[in-house]
Every structure is written in C-alpha cells, then in structure tokens.
Design a protein around this motif. Structure first.
Motif, PDB file in Angstrom:
ATOM      1  N   ARG A 181      13.091  -7.821  24.003  1.00  0.00           N
ATOM      2  CA  ARG A 181      14.069  -8.912  23.983  1.00  0.00           C
ATOM      3  C   ARG A 181      15.223  -8.618  24.922  1.00  0.00           C
ATOM      4  O   ARG A 181      15.270  -7.558  25.512  1.00  0.00           O
ATOM      5  CB  ARG A 181      14.574  -9.150  22.565  1.00  0.00           C
ATOM      6  CG  ARG A 181      15.302  -7.972  21.968  1.00  0.00           C
ATOM      7  CD  ARG A 181      15.745  -8.201  20.524  1.00  0.00           C
ATOM      8  NE  ARG A 181      14.628  -7.948  19.637  1.00  0.00           N
ATOM      9  CZ  ARG A 181      14.175  -8.800  18.726  1.00  0.00           C
ATOM     10  NH1 ARG A 181      14.769  -9.953  18.540  1.00  0.00           N
ATOM     11  NH2 ARG A 181      13.152  -8.506  17.983  1.00  0.00           N
ATOM     12  N   ALA A 199      11.482 -14.692  22.227  1.00  0.00           N
ATOM     13  CA  ALA A 199      12.447 -15.711  22.641  1.00  0.00           C
ATOM     14  C   ALA A 199      13.198 -16.223  21.416  1.00  0.00           C
ATOM     15  O   ALA A 199      12.965 -17.313  20.931  1.00  0.00           O
ATOM     16  CB  ALA A 199      11.726 -16.854  23.353  1.00  0.00           C
ATOM     17  N   GLY A 252       9.878 -17.580  20.063  1.00  0.00           N
ATOM     18  CA  GLY A 252       9.464 -18.666  20.937  1.00  0.00           C
ATOM     19  C   GLY A 252       9.061 -19.937  20.207  1.00  0.00           C
ATOM     20  O   GLY A 252       8.714 -20.923  20.831  1.00  0.00           O
ATOM     21  N   THR A 255      16.221 -10.694  27.569  1.00  0.00           N
ATOM     22  CA  THR A 255      16.155 -11.653  28.672  1.00  0.00           C
ATOM     23  C   THR A 255      15.055 -12.659  28.369  1.00  0.00           C
ATOM     24  O   THR A 255      14.116 -12.356  27.636  1.00  0.00           O
ATOM     25  CB  THR A 255      15.847 -10.968  30.027  1.00  0.00           C
ATOM     26  OG1 THR A 255      14.588 -10.310  29.932  1.00  0.00           O
ATOM     27  CG2 THR A 255      16.928  -9.972  30.420  1.00  0.00           C
ATOM     28  N   LEU A 256      15.193 -13.855  28.914  1.00  0.00           N
ATOM     29  CA  LEU A 256      14.147 -14.870  28.750  1.00  0.00           C
ATOM     30  C   LEU A 256      13.093 -14.639  29.821  1.00  0.00           C
ATOM     31  O   LEU A 256      13.210 -15.086  30.950  1.00  0.00           O
ATOM     32  CB  LEU A 256      14.738 -16.272  28.856  1.00  0.00           C
ATOM     33  CG  LEU A 256      15.692 -16.646  27.732  1.00  0.00           C
ATOM     34  CD1 LEU A 256      16.288 -18.020  27.978  1.00  0.00           C
ATOM     35  CD2 LEU A 256      14.987 -16.602  26.391  1.00  0.00           C
ATOM     36  N   THR A 257      12.086 -13.868  29.438  1.00  0.00           N
ATOM     37  CA  THR A 257      11.036 -13.444  30.344  1.00  0.00           C
ATOM     38  C   THR A 257       9.692 -13.630  29.644  1.00  0.00           C
ATOM     39  O   THR A 257       9.590 -13.339  28.452  1.00  0.00           O
ATOM     40  CB  THR A 257      11.227 -11.943  30.689  1.00  0.00           C
ATOM     41  OG1 THR A 257      12.544 -11.751  31.183  1.00  0.00           O
ATOM     42  CG2 THR A 257      10.232 -11.470  31.712  1.00  0.00           C
ATOM     43  N   LEU A 264      16.478 -17.601  20.117  1.00  0.00           N
ATOM     44  CA  LEU A 264      17.708 -18.163  20.635  1.00  0.00           C
ATOM     45  C   LEU A 264      18.135 -19.359  19.808  1.00  0.00           C
ATOM     46  O   LEU A 264      17.350 -19.952  19.085  1.00  0.00           O
ATOM     47  CB  LEU A 264      17.575 -18.555  22.111  1.00  0.00           C
ATOM     48  CG  LEU A 264      16.553 -19.620  22.459  1.00  0.00           C
ATOM     49  CD1 LEU A 264      17.253 -20.928  22.755  1.00  0.00           C
ATOM     50  CD2 LEU A 264      15.748 -19.170  23.656  1.00  0.00           C
TER      51      LEU A 264
END
Length: 63
Positions: free
Chosen positions: A16, A25, A54, A18-20, A27
C-alpha cells in the motif's frame, strides 16, 4: 491514511501507499477537501465513498 511514507515506516510499501496496480487500494472519497475544512466542519464531514482492497464498501448516500 496510508501514504507512501507511512507504508514504508510500517513495512507495507509493497502492499500500500501508492495507487499502483497490484497494491491494496484502500481510500476514502470526500465531497470536500478535509484539509480545507475549518473547525467543526471537519467533524461533520462525511465520506461519499469508501474502497477497501479496491472494492466499494460504502456506496453514496450511506452513513
């Protein structure tokens, strides 16, 4: 509240921070910028969407 720095400090930079693609994910989406809210407005701010792994877990309109 996981940023890239926090993820590194907790040893989770591979999961976790970064949005990669391939990373978790988690958030929250807000209607207003929490950093721009004054005083009590921050306390009353509600998220519009929350994603964990996600996936949407809190659709718009639920509190």
């Amino acid at each position: 509240m996981h940023t890239a720095g926090t993820a590194r400090l907790t040893g989770e930079a591979h999961l976790r921070g970064t949005l990669t693609p391939g990373r978790l994910a988690d958030l929250t989406v807000w209607a207003q910028d929490p950093a721009q809210c004054l005083g009590d407005a921050l306390r009353d701010l509600r998220p519009t969407h929350t994603f964990v792994g996600g996936l949407l877990v809190t659709p718009t309109g639920t509190r």
